[in-house]
Design a protein around this motif. Structure first.
Motif, PDB file in Angstrom:
ATOM      1  N   LYS A 631     -10.737  -3.344   9.440  1.00  0.00           N
ATOM      2  CA  LYS A 631     -10.103  -4.366   8.600  1.00  0.00           C
ATOM      3  C   LYS A 631     -10.438  -4.138   7.131  1.00  0.00           C
ATOM      4  O   LYS A 631      -9.623  -4.408   6.244  1.00  0.00           O
ATOM      5  CB  LYS A 631     -10.521  -5.769   9.037  1.00  0.00           C
ATOM      6  CG  LYS A 631     -12.021  -6.041   8.961  1.00  0.00           C
ATOM      7  CD  LYS A 631     -12.338  -7.431   9.515  1.00  0.00           C
ATOM      8  CE  LYS A 631     -13.844  -7.714   9.504  1.00  0.00           C
ATOM      9  NZ  LYS A 631     -14.162  -9.037  10.092  1.00  0.00           N
ATOM     10  N   ASP A 632     -11.633  -3.623   6.842  1.00  0.00           N
ATOM     11  CA  ASP A 632     -12.021  -3.339   5.471  1.00  0.00           C
ATOM     12  C   ASP A 632     -11.204  -2.169   4.919  1.00  0.00           C
ATOM     13  O   ASP A 632     -10.743  -2.185   3.770  1.00  0.00           O
ATOM     14  CB  ASP A 632     -13.517  -3.025   5.405  1.00  0.00           C
ATOM     15  CG  ASP A 632     -14.101  -3.279   4.016  1.00  0.00           C
ATOM     16  OD1 ASP A 632     -13.323  -3.569   3.086  1.00  0.00           O
ATOM     17  OD2 ASP A 632     -15.327  -3.192   3.866  1.00  0.00           O
ATOM     18  N   ILE A 633     -11.014  -1.152   5.751  1.00  0.00           N
ATOM     19  CA  ILE A 633     -10.213   0.016   5.348  1.00  0.00           C
ATOM     20  C   ILE A 633      -8.778  -0.404   5.053  1.00  0.00           C
ATOM     21  O   ILE A 633      -8.187  -0.022   4.041  1.00  0.00           O
ATOM     22  CB  ILE A 633     -10.258   1.105   6.444  1.00  0.00           C
ATOM     23  CG1 ILE A 633     -11.686   1.630   6.615  1.00  0.00           C
ATOM     24  CG2 ILE A 633      -9.301   2.255   6.107  1.00  0.00           C
ATOM     25  CD1 ILE A 633     -11.868   2.540   7.818  1.00  0.00           C
ATOM     26  N   LYS A 634      -8.199  -1.200   5.945  1.00  0.00           N
ATOM     27  CA  LYS A 634      -6.818  -1.676   5.756  1.00  0.00           C
ATOM     28  C   LYS A 634      -6.694  -2.531   4.499  1.00  0.00           C
ATOM     29  O   LYS A 634      -5.708  -2.450   3.769  1.00  0.00           O
ATOM     30  CB  LYS A 634      -6.370  -2.480   6.984  1.00  0.00           C
ATOM     31  CG  LYS A 634      -6.135  -1.650   8.228  1.00  0.00           C
ATOM     32  CD  LYS A 634      -5.701  -2.543   9.391  1.00  0.00           C
ATOM     33  CE  LYS A 634      -5.505  -1.743  10.663  1.00  0.00           C
ATOM     34  NZ  LYS A 634      -5.148  -2.629  11.808  1.00  0.00           N
ATOM     35  N   PHE A 635      -7.707  -3.358   4.254  1.00  0.00           N
ATOM     36  CA  PHE A 635      -7.663  -4.252   3.102  1.00  0.00           C
ATOM     37  C   PHE A 635      -7.692  -3.457   1.798  1.00  0.00           C
ATOM     38  O   PHE A 635      -6.940  -3.745   0.866  1.00  0.00           O
ATOM     39  CB  PHE A 635      -8.845  -5.224   3.169  1.00  0.00           C
ATOM     40  CG  PHE A 635      -8.812  -6.298   2.113  1.00  0.00           C
ATOM     41  CD1 PHE A 635      -7.777  -7.223   2.067  1.00  0.00           C
ATOM     42  CD2 PHE A 635      -9.815  -6.394   1.162  1.00  0.00           C
ATOM     43  CE1 PHE A 635      -7.743  -8.225   1.105  1.00  0.00           C
ATOM     44  CE2 PHE A 635      -9.798  -7.381   0.192  1.00  0.00           C
ATOM     45  CZ  PHE A 635      -8.757  -8.294   0.171  1.00  0.00           C
ATOM     46  N   GLU A 636      -8.542  -2.449   1.734  1.00  0.00           N
ATOM     47  CA  GLU A 636      -8.605  -1.645   0.516  1.00  0.00           C
ATOM     48  C   GLU A 636      -7.330  -0.812   0.334  1.00  0.00           C
ATOM     49  O   GLU A 636      -6.904  -0.556  -0.801  1.00  0.00           O
ATOM     50  CB  GLU A 636      -9.845  -0.756   0.530  1.00  0.00           C
ATOM     51  CG  GLU A 636     -11.127  -1.541   0.363  1.00  0.00           C
ATOM     52  CD  GLU A 636     -12.227  -0.764  -0.330  1.00  0.00           C
ATOM     53  OE1 GLU A 636     -11.986   0.395  -0.735  1.00  0.00           O
ATOM     54  OE2 GLU A 636     -13.336  -1.314  -0.477  1.00  0.00           O
ATOM     55  N   LYS A 637      -6.708  -0.434   1.443  1.00  0.00           N
ATOM     56  CA  LYS A 637      -5.426   0.274   1.351  1.00  0.00           C
ATOM     57  C   LYS A 637      -4.364  -0.657   0.758  1.00  0.00           C
ATOM     58  O   LYS A 637      -3.555  -0.251  -0.086  1.00  0.00           O
ATOM     59  CB  LYS A 637      -4.987   0.752   2.735  1.00  0.00           C
ATOM     60  CG  LYS A 637      -3.697   1.567   2.728  1.00  0.00           C
ATOM     61  CD  LYS A 637      -3.316   1.993   4.134  1.00  0.00           C
ATOM     62  CE  LYS A 637      -1.987   2.768   4.116  1.00  0.00           C
ATOM     63  NZ  LYS A 637      -1.554   3.139   5.480  1.00  0.00           N
ATOM     64  N   LEU A 638      -4.373  -1.927   1.187  1.00  0.00           N
ATOM     65  CA  LEU A 638      -3.450  -2.927   0.642  1.00  0.00           C
ATOM     66  C   LEU A 638      -3.663  -3.098  -0.858  1.00  0.00           C
ATOM     67  O   LEU A 638      -2.700  -3.162  -1.635  1.00  0.00           O
ATOM     68  CB  LEU A 638      -3.663  -4.270   1.353  1.00  0.00           C
ATOM     69  CG  LEU A 638      -2.878  -5.466   0.798  1.00  0.00           C
ATOM     70  CD1 LEU A 638      -1.430  -5.392   1.243  1.00  0.00           C
ATOM     71  CD2 LEU A 638      -3.508  -6.783   1.263  1.00  0.00           C
ATOM     72  N   ILE A 639      -4.920  -3.164  -1.265  1.00  0.00           N
ATOM     73  CA  ILE A 639      -5.247  -3.308  -2.691  1.00  0.00           C
ATOM     74  C   ILE A 639      -4.688  -2.131  -3.482  1.00  0.00           C
ATOM     75  O   ILE A 639      -4.076  -2.305  -4.544  1.00  0.00           O
ATOM     76  CB  ILE A 639      -6.778  -3.413  -2.872  1.00  0.00           C
ATOM     77  CG1 ILE A 639      -7.294  -4.732  -2.272  1.00  0.00           C
ATOM     78  CG2 ILE A 639      -7.151  -3.331  -4.355  1.00  0.00           C
ATOM     79  CD1 ILE A 639      -8.805  -4.823  -2.200  1.00  0.00           C
ATOM     80  N   SER A 640      -4.883  -0.932  -2.952  1.00  0.00           N
ATOM     81  CA  SER A 640      -4.411   0.284  -3.637  1.00  0.00           C
ATOM     82  C   SER A 640      -2.891   0.329  -3.707  1.00  0.00           C
ATOM     83  O   SER A 640      -2.320   0.653  -4.756  1.00  0.00           O
ATOM     84  CB  SER A 640      -4.945   1.512  -2.905  1.00  0.00           C
ATOM     85  OG  SER A 640      -4.433   2.704  -3.481  1.00  0.00           O
ATOM     86  N   GLU A 641      -2.217  -0.013  -2.596  1.00  0.00           N
ATOM     87  CA  GLU A 641      -0.755   0.045  -2.546  1.00  0.00           C
ATOM     88  C   GLU A 641      -0.105  -0.929  -3.514  1.00  0.00           C
ATOM     89  O   GLU A 641       1.009  -0.706  -3.975  1.00  0.00           O
ATOM     90  CB  GLU A 641      -0.268  -0.248  -1.118  1.00  0.00           C
ATOM     91  CG  GLU A 641      -0.569   0.878  -0.132  1.00  0.00           C
ATOM     92  CD  GLU A 641      -0.222   0.497   1.297  1.00  0.00           C
ATOM     93  OE1 GLU A 641      -0.184   1.398   2.147  1.00  0.00           O
ATOM     94  OE2 GLU A 641      -0.008  -0.704   1.576  1.00  0.00           O
ATOM     95  N   ASN A 642      -0.797  -2.023  -3.818  1.00  0.00           N
ATOM     96  CA  ASN A 642      -0.241  -3.026  -4.726  1.00  0.00           C
ATOM     97  C   ASN A 642      -0.747  -2.866  -6.160  1.00  0.00           C
ATOM     98  O   ASN A 642      -0.544  -3.751  -6.995  1.00  0.00           O
ATOM     99  CB  ASN A 642      -0.558  -4.429  -4.204  1.00  0.00           C
ATOM    100  CG  ASN A 642       0.289  -4.814  -3.014  1.00  0.00           C
ATOM    101  OD1 ASN A 642       1.402  -5.318  -3.171  1.00  0.00           O
ATOM    102  ND2 ASN A 642      -0.224  -4.580  -1.808  1.00  0.00           N
ATOM    103  N   ASN A 643      -1.403  -1.716  -6.413  1.00  0.00           N
ATOM    104  CA  ASN A 643      -1.874  -1.377  -7.768  1.00  0.00           C
ATOM    105  C   ASN A 643      -2.761  -2.463  -8.368  1.00  0.00           C
ATOM    106  O   ASN A 643      -2.651  -2.812  -9.553  1.00  0.00           O
ATOM    107  CB  ASN A 643      -0.681  -1.102  -8.702  1.00  0.00           C
ATOM    108  CG  ASN A 643       0.164   0.065  -8.230  1.00  0.00           C
ATOM    109  OD1 ASN A 643      -0.365   1.111  -7.872  1.00  0.00           O
ATOM    110  ND2 ASN A 643       1.479  -0.131  -8.201  1.00  0.00           N
ATOM    111  N   VAL A 644      -3.616  -3.026  -7.527  1.00  0.00           N
ATOM    112  CA  VAL A 644      -4.570  -4.039  -7.976  1.00  0.00           C
ATOM    113  C   VAL A 644      -5.901  -3.358  -8.273  1.00  0.00           C
ATOM    114  O   VAL A 644      -6.379  -2.541  -7.478  1.00  0.00           O
ATOM    115  CB  VAL A 644      -4.747  -5.130  -6.894  1.00  0.00           C
ATOM    116  CG1 VAL A 644      -5.850  -6.110  -7.287  1.00  0.00           C
ATOM    117  CG2 VAL A 644      -3.437  -5.870  -6.664  1.00  0.00           C
ATOM    118  N   ASP A 645      -6.484  -3.683  -9.411  1.00  0.00           N
ATOM    119  CA  ASP A 645      -7.785  -3.106  -9.757  1.00  0.00           C
ATOM    120  C   ASP A 645      -8.844  -3.563  -8.763  1.00  0.00           C
ATOM    121  O   ASP A 645      -8.822  -4.710  -8.286  1.00  0.00           O
ATOM    122  CB  ASP A 645      -8.198  -3.545 -11.168  1.00  0.00           C
ATOM    123  CG  ASP A 645      -7.328  -2.918 -12.252  1.00  0.00           C
ATOM    124  OD1 ASP A 645      -6.700  -1.878 -11.969  1.00  0.00           O
ATOM    125  OD2 ASP A 645      -7.272  -3.483 -13.368  1.00  0.00           O
TER     126      ASP A 645
END
Length: 798
Positions: A631-645
């Motif tokens: 879930k942590d890996i998926k969450f950080e992928k979501l952050i990256s895909e949405n160009n969030v710092d």
């Protein structure tokens, strides 16, 4: 007003209801006042005095008092939750079924007239209406019960009784208050179909026949339509919007066409046209009578909501007037409909459906004739363009009349609604027509019904595409926060002044000047009662009520926003989408500058998924990536895909104008790195002038011990966000000796299964005279700091 005698009576009758609603005058006082006023009216009338003005005022006062008395008599016994505890499990409830909803996937509901209950061997006599929700994952068991029960049956229900949810966060829908208007005091949840037993199969023939008809129509719709079209048709033909997706409703709201989903005069108009067409070969009397019968049947099938009742009354009056060769007066017909509804149930006045329906039609009747005259005077040769402008005029009139209610209930001003309605309303007419035809044909010819349903599903797909397009436009709507009832009253006053002026002024320049003056005054006066819940220049902290989890919104003195955690998200309810995003919109917040994920437990981080995907979050702070957690890996992928710092917690501070947030996580410490997820929670100390706050996520005793070792007296604060929802695994005696809070905030779900907060922990705080505030007991909690004092703010005053 002389042409509309009845509407004057209705207006004063409504004023009477409002007076009693606002001031709750004693019944005896109202009765005496009404008696004295009646004597004065009779005295002035029979003695034929010349004081007509006084007589008129007395008659008006008499009608107001009648309205107050009538409302008082209907509300002498208030509908209230009858128990002390908010949740009563393993309860046995006995009563009769008053109504049954349509079945939606795994559930349906009933209203039960309860006569008694039994719990833990104790019996209680009751005279209440309960809403019973039956949920069952086994379709066969649910269908068996659903097809067996009837209105009028005596039943026994084994389940959990709950207090209905009130307004738990600013601007949130008050479900408890809504149920009170329906005379429902509690909800009982039956976790399975076998928890409901029929003890007497006596039925109410009339109401059960209507229920059976609704059920059969619903089953027929499900048989020949796909899920998406089925949900829409049930909304349009049966006034049951339970299967229309939440996101679809949002698109209809954003594009300004949500009114087409509420069965109303528009739909009744389509029904009239369809019936007149079907009976066109009969004589005028037969056609009219059959149309009236059809309208009454449609009213019953839809469970007679106010909008349909109003439209049906008006249509029936119009047909009868036409048959009697008299002049039809729409405003008087509208007044008749309103009066009948209010006599049946005066609390309907506070029903949004009643308010939106009657304000829309009244506005059309008053404003549209002026617009129609203006359009006709343009002498447009192109008939299509002329009819298009007339259609827009009707739509504009309705939207202007309902604007205050729209802003109060939805907080949105649609920019594209006039354009969207041009496309949507004709499609709704086609969908309703094809729906009725397909159901009628389906009774005798299945293949023919499938042909019509296929065509209808295509139209529905086009409708949803159009609505979604308009609803997703960035310019589709403006979010208007803080529009109050007083603002609505002022709007209507200025609106009436403008209409009065249009009828008396002939000079266009004079009308223009008056319009500018009215708009200018509106802008000034509509701000008179404006109060900002989270003002600039102060530090505001709001602990959002998101059930069992954490969600803390912070506005710093420099205007930056932070969100510490965002609650849980499940397949059926997403706190990010359904609680936090609407709250941000109500507060006029477009963007969260800093999203702090305390740790990767679902009740803290999952609500962020929607907020990040929807562009609300500019930057995220969180613990370092744990590659053992998918879930942590998926969450950080979501952050990256949405160009969030993204930034990980480390020992540092962030300045926010004249306030500072210290991040206390020492990620270089070997003890810290050996902690589990809870103990690695982000821990923050906020300093604003002399005021200090400490937020500790789900940090437990191991983390508290390390914090004491690292920071000691630096942990001394005024306000503490209690760790781990008040679990006994946190808030150790030693920790509290150093923190020494005066205020403690607990975020916990009402009657949660973990029994948070622990009585042991609460006792620790009480012994230290710490003032405790809990979301499970209070809903959202707001505190503000001016740098000198921390003040609790009652958000219900805003």
């Amino acid at each position: 007003m002389r042409e509309y005698p009845l509407i004057r009576f209705v207006i004063f009758f409504i004023i009477g209801i409002l007076v009693q609603y606002l001031f709750e005058l004693p019944f005896v006082v109202l009765s005496i006042s009404a008696g004295v006023t009646l004597l004065l009216v009779l005295g002035f009338y029979f003695y034929k005095t010349s004081l007509k003005l006084v007589l008129t005022i007395l008659v008006a006062l008499m009608i107001v008092l009648v309205g107050s008395l009538y409302y008082s008599s209907r509300t002498l016994t208030k509908t209230e939750y009858p128990f002390d505890k908010t949740k009563l499990s393993k309860s046995l409830v006995y009563g009769k079924i008053k109504s049954i909803s349509l079945k939606h996937e795994e559930k349906f509901s009933m209203i039960i007239a309860v006569d008694s209950m039994n719990r833990k061997g104790n019996s209680y006599l009751l005279k209440e209406n309960f809403l019973c929700n039956v949920k069952e994952k086994n379709p066969r068991s649910l269908n068996k019960l659903y097809n067996k029960i009837s209105i009028g049956n005596s039943i026994r229900i084994k389940g959990t009784i709950n207090r209905p949810r009130g307004e738990r966060n600013p601007g949130e829908f008050d479900y408890a208050k809504y149920l009170q208007t329906k005379d429902i005091s509690a909800i009982i949840y039956a976790g399975a179909a076998n928890k409901v037993k029929i003890s007497d199969d006596e039925t109410d023939a009339f109401f059960n026949s209507i229920y059976i008809a609704r059920k059969e129509i619903s089953n027929s719709i499900e048989t020949i339509y796909n899920e998406r079209t089925s949900g829409l048709l049930k909304g349009l033909l049966l006034a049951d919007r339970g299967e229309i997706d939440y996101r679809i409703k949002e698109s209809f709201i954003n594009s300004g066409v949500i009114h087409v989903l509420a069965v109303s005069g528009l739909h009744v108009g389509f029904i009239v046209v369809i019936f007149l067409f079907l009976f066109s070969r009969t004589n005028i009397y037969t056609r009219s009578i059959l149309t009236i019968v059809g309208l009454i049947l449609f009213l019953l099938i839809t469970n007679y909501p106010p909008s349909v009742f109003r439209a049906t009354i008006m249509a029936v009056v119009m047909i009868l007037v036409f048959l009697s060769n008299r002049n039809y007066n729409a405003i008087n017909s509208l007044a008749i409909a309103a009066l009948i509804l209010l006599i049946m149930d005066p609390s309907e006045l506070f029903n949004p459906g009643f308010q939106l329906s009657f304000s829309a039609v009244l506005s059309i009747l008053i404003l549209f004739p002026l617009l129609q005259k203006w359009i006709i005077d343009l002498n447009i040769s192109n008939s299509y363009l002329k009819y298009l402008l007339l259609f827009i005029g009707v739509s504009f009139s309705a939207q202007l009349g309902t604007l205050p209610f729209t802003l109060i209930y939805f907080h949105k001003l649609s920019i594209v609604s006039l354009f969207a309605n041009i496309l949507v309303i004709p499609m709704i007419g086609i969908i309703i027509s094809l729906g009725i035809v397909s159901l009628t044909v389906g009774a005798v010819w299945t293949w023919g019904a499938l042909m019509f349903s296929s065509a209808n599903m295509l139209v529905v797909d086009i409708l949803f595409t159009v609505v979604d397009y308009f609803g997703q436009l960035k310019i589709s709507h403006l979010f208007i926060e803080g529009f109050s009832v007083l603002d609505g009253v002022l709007f209507y006053i200025f609106f009436l002044i403008f209409l009065w002026s249009l009828k008396r002024f002939t000079d266009g320049y004079a009308i223009l000047v008056l319009s500018i003056i009215l708009v200018g005054n509106s802008i000034i006066y509509l701000q008179l009662d404006d109060k900002e819940l989270l003002p600039d220049g102060k530090l505001s902290l709001m602990m959002i009520d998101i059930g069992q989890g954490d969600g803390i919104l912070i506005k710093f003195p420099n205007g930056k926003y932070g969100l510490v955690d965002a609650g849980n998200a499940t397949p059926t309810f997403d706190n990010g989408e359904r609680v936090i995003a609407p709250l941000l919109k109500r507060l006029g917040i477009d963007n969260i500058d800093y999203g702090f994920v305390s740790h990767m437990d679902s009740d803290h981080y999952k609500g962020f998924v929607y907020l990040i995907s929807s562009g609300y979050i500019a930057k995220v702070y969180k613990p370092r990536l744990d590659t053992s957690l998918s879930k942590d890996i998926k969450f950080e992928k979501l952050i990256s895909e949405n160009n969030v710092d993204l930034e990980y917690y480390s020992k540092r501070f962030i300045d926010f104008g004249n306030s500072r947030m210290y991040i206390l996580n020492d990620t270089t410490n070997s003890t810290y790195n050996s902690f589990d997820t809870n103990n690695k929670s982000g821990v923050f100390k906020i300093v604003h002038g002399k005021n200090t706050m400490l937020l500790v996520g789900d940090a437990e005793k191991r983390a508290e011990k390390l914090l004491l070792k690292s920071y000691s007296t630096f942990l001394d604060v005024d306000l503490l966000k209690v760790g781990h929802h008040g679990s006994k695994t946190s808030s150790s005696e030693t920790f509290l000796e150093y923190v020494k809070p005066e205020l403690a905030l607990v975020s916990a779900g009402l009657d949660n299964k973990f029994k948070h907060p622990s009585p042991v922990v609460i006792d620790r705080y009480n012994k230290r005279n710490v003032k405790i505030h809990r979301t499970d007991l209070e809903g959202a909690i707001v505190f503000q700091s001016d740098g000198k004092n921390i003040t609790k703010i009652d958000w219900k005053d805003f």
